[in-house]
Design an enzyme around this catalytic site. Structure first.
Site, short mmCIF file in Angstrom:
data_model
loop_
_atom_site.label_atom_id
_atom_site.label_comp_id
_atom_site.label_asym_id
_atom_site.label_seq_id
_atom_site.Cartn_x
_atom_site.Cartn_y
_atom_site.Cartn_z
N PRO A 1 -42.25 -89.42 -18.01
CA PRO A 1 -43.65 -89.10 -18.30
C PRO A 1 -43.70 -88.02 -19.38
CG PRO A 1 -43.00 -88.30 -16.11
CD PRO A 1 -41.79 -88.90 -16.72
N ASP B 1 -40.27 -83.86 -20.64
CA ASP B 1 -40.33 -84.67 -19.43
C ASP B 1 -41.16 -83.90 -18.41
OD1 ASP B 1 -39.86 -85.93 -17.01
OD2 ASP B 1 -37.75 -86.34 -17.45
N HIS B 2 -42.35 -84.41 -18.12
CA HIS B 2 -43.28 -83.65 -17.28
C HIS B 2 -42.85 -83.64 -15.80
CE1 HIS B 2 -46.69 -81.33 -16.46
NE2 HIS B 2 -47.66 -82.10 -16.92
N ARG B 3 -41.81 -84.40 -15.46
CA ARG B 3 -41.27 -84.28 -14.08
C ARG B 3 -40.55 -82.95 -13.92
NH1 ARG B 3 -37.46 -89.31 -13.86
NH2 ARG B 3 -36.97 -88.36 -15.84
#
Ligand code: CAO
Length: 550
Positions: free
Chosen positions: A346, A522-524
């Protein structure tokens, strides 16, 4: 109509290759280069392609039969006789790839075989496995690593898949054992004799005297003797039941075409049951698996993009003249990597501009010194250095998520990837220990690695181990772009072209040289706050490079 016999091509001296799969029947229409049968020697498996398009009018071999070079496999009735076929027919062979065979070091296979047979098993030992004779001195691409460190491998299991202009070839394990170290990366080029990996034998082949050091090329030369002698024994035909140990595609029994199809589908072959002879996976198994997955699961649950509606196929020639050009292998690999990152990560991209007016004055002031040193100082070394400091202070950007998504792995080293635009496609060499190097060292390394990338001279080990990537289009142009994270890394910095803009300093507008930056992450793993802090620090460092020394 011409009747064209398709013969077993030069298969690297291997006599008695077994037909393990027939892919066509009498009456089938075949296209040029379509696979006709799968042969397996004691060294590798290969698919024999049709040397002409047409109808199969005779099938002269059976499954289980042993064939040698020159044996006729099928006869194809064809409307035309392509030039290539005519010339190869004269030479007494069909157009077909050469098969992989092991390093022989000037000894005949028989000599090495007898050495292997005479040898006495001893305790486990580490052996470097090298690229065997691939029928050419030219480098080939390494398109797949089929095993991972820690895997228990059976003799004959596929270790890597190589692709030349002519064919893809699997390199089988020369002996059973454990993978200790993988010395190559996917996407690189590799030549005959180069080290692939270190394997620990279950028991030594009796060549302990030649026990190799892991990364020394000289010892990699002595190790293949053991490798070759082990390979000289008949590699077992394996089914998944015989070899339940292993991970991913390394433990499955499938030919290059099936593995290629699996890559296109994004499938893990170890999850597919083989219906071919001796449990071999055939293309139909993959089609059935994909169909099953689609019908038995809700679309949203299908991973790897399999549930995404395809882009419609359009016949563009309906609208005017067209030209079709095959993608290079590099472009296909880049496309696959981009798609994988885009679908798995994401992405969020954050933007800022760094005021590099002072940096540019300093950099340009060093021009004469750079010339004296025989180098060129572009903004890139400064960007690398500033990223190294920001990564040190924001270690999440120097991490990767574990495969199961449960653990964050922090790297205590700062190796930075640098995207290089080459005629063959995008390559990302890695500059190691950026935090420990001077600007001059970095300037030299940027030039060296970019040159090697453009000349396709990068070694596989020069393209792995990166923590974070820089992609600079500053020398090309543009005001901004959103780079795709180079997973499993979690961040990438996109750099665009600096230009002079009026900037308000609280009292007046002043012309300042502004460098546009775009940070994708990476928004995780990274939150907006983390990214804001990282980018703000980076902008601060580039705007006042004295801070790099702090
Ligand atoms: N703003 C303005 N000028 C810049 C600049 C920037 N951000 N970055 C570089 N320049 C200048 C350099 O100073 C140099 O100028 P001179 O020739 O006048 O000295 C010129 O642009 C060319 O620089 P360069 O691109 O050759 O060198 P570099 O060290 O900046 O970059 C490399 C090296 C390998 C990163 C670059 O050549 C490259 O390949 N970039 C493309 C990366 C890419 O394709 N990314 C996209 C990936 S996603 O598809």
């Amino acid at each position: 109509m011409a009747k064209i016999p398709v013969k077993v091509p030069d298969i690297g001296g291997a006599e008695g290759a077994e037909v393990i799969e027939l892919l066509v029947a009498v009456g089938d229409e075949v296209e040029l280069e379509q696979s006709l049968i799968v042969l397996e020697s004691d060294k590798a498996s290969m698919e024999i392609p049709a040397s002409a398009a047409g109808t199969v009018v005779e099938l002269l071999v059976n499954e289980g039969e042993e064939l040698s070079e020159g044996d006729v496999i099928v006869v194809i009735e064809s409307e035309g006789l392509p030039e290539a076929v005519a010339s190869t027919e004269e030479a007494g062979s069909s157009v077909a790839p050469e098969i992989a065979e092991p390093e022989t070091h000037g000894k005949s296979t028989t000599e090495q075989h007898s050495k292997s047979v005479e040898s006495t098993p001893a305790s486990a030992t580490d052996q470097t496995v090298v690229v065997p004779d691939i029928g050419s001195d030219d480098p080939v691409e390494l398109i797949e690593i089929s095993v991972a460190v820690g895997d228990q491998i059976a003799e004959g299991d596929s270790l890597v898949v190589l692709e030349s202009d002519k064919a893809s070839m699997e390199v089988p394990a020369p002996f059973a054992g454990e993978v200790i170290e993988v010395l190559v990366t996917e996407g690189g080029t590799i030549s005959q004799g180069e080290a692939l990996m270190v394997m620990r034998t279950a028991a030594s082949s009796g060549l302990d005297e030649a026990k190799p050091e892991r990364s020394s090329p000289a010892t990699a030369v002595s190790a293949p003797g053991a490798v070759a002698s082990a390979v000289a024994n008949k590699a077992p035909v394996h089914s998944s039941a015989e070899h339940p140990v292993g991970r991913g595609e390394g433990s499955v029994y499938a030919g290059p075409a099936v593995r290629k199809l699996a890559r296109e589908f994004g499938l893990d072959l170890s999850k597919v049951t083989g219906s071919g002879p001796k449990g071999r996976l055939v293309k139909e198994d993959l089609h059935a698996y994909v169909q099953n997955s689609l019908s038995s699961r809700p679309v949203a649950a299908v991973t790897g993009g399999a549930g995404i509606p395809p882009v419609p196929d359009v016949d563009f020639s309906d609208f005017g003249e067209i030209r079709a050009e095959s993608l290079t292998k590099m472009a296909k690999l880049t496309a696959a990597n981009m798609r994988r990152s885009w679908l798995n990560v994401p992405h969020v991209t954050q933007f800022d501009d760094a005021d590099i007016t002072d940096l540019e004055v300093f950099r340009k002031g060093l021009k004469a010194e750079a010339e004296r040193r025989g180098t060129k100082l572009t903004p890139m070394p400064f960007l690398l250095k500033a990223c190294a400091v920001a990564l040190r202070d924001n270690p999440k950007f120097c991490s990767s998520l574990s495969g199961d998504g449960q653990t964050l792995i922090y790297k205590d080293y700062i190796h930075l990837g640098m995207a290089v635009d080459t005629p063959a496609g995008l390559l990302v060499p890695v500059i190691r220990d950026v935090d420990k190097k001077s600007l001059w060292d970095l300037a030299d390394e940027v030039i060296e690695l970019a040159g090697k990338a453009r000349d396709r001279k990068l070694r596989p080990d020069e393209m792995r181990g990166g923590c974070f990537t820089l992609s600079s289009l500053g020398g090309i142009g543009g005001r901004g772009f959103t780079p795709i994270v180079n997973a499993p890394e979690v961040g990438i910095l996109g750099v665009s072209k600096a230009d002079i803009r009026p900037v308000w300093n609280g009292e007046e507008f002043k012309p300042r040289q502004m460098l546009p930056l775009a940070l994708s992450y990476d928004h995780r793993v990274i939150n907006g706050g983390d990214a804001g802090r990282f980018l703000t620090q980076l902008v601060g460092l580039l705007s006042d490079i004295r801070r790099l020394a702090l």
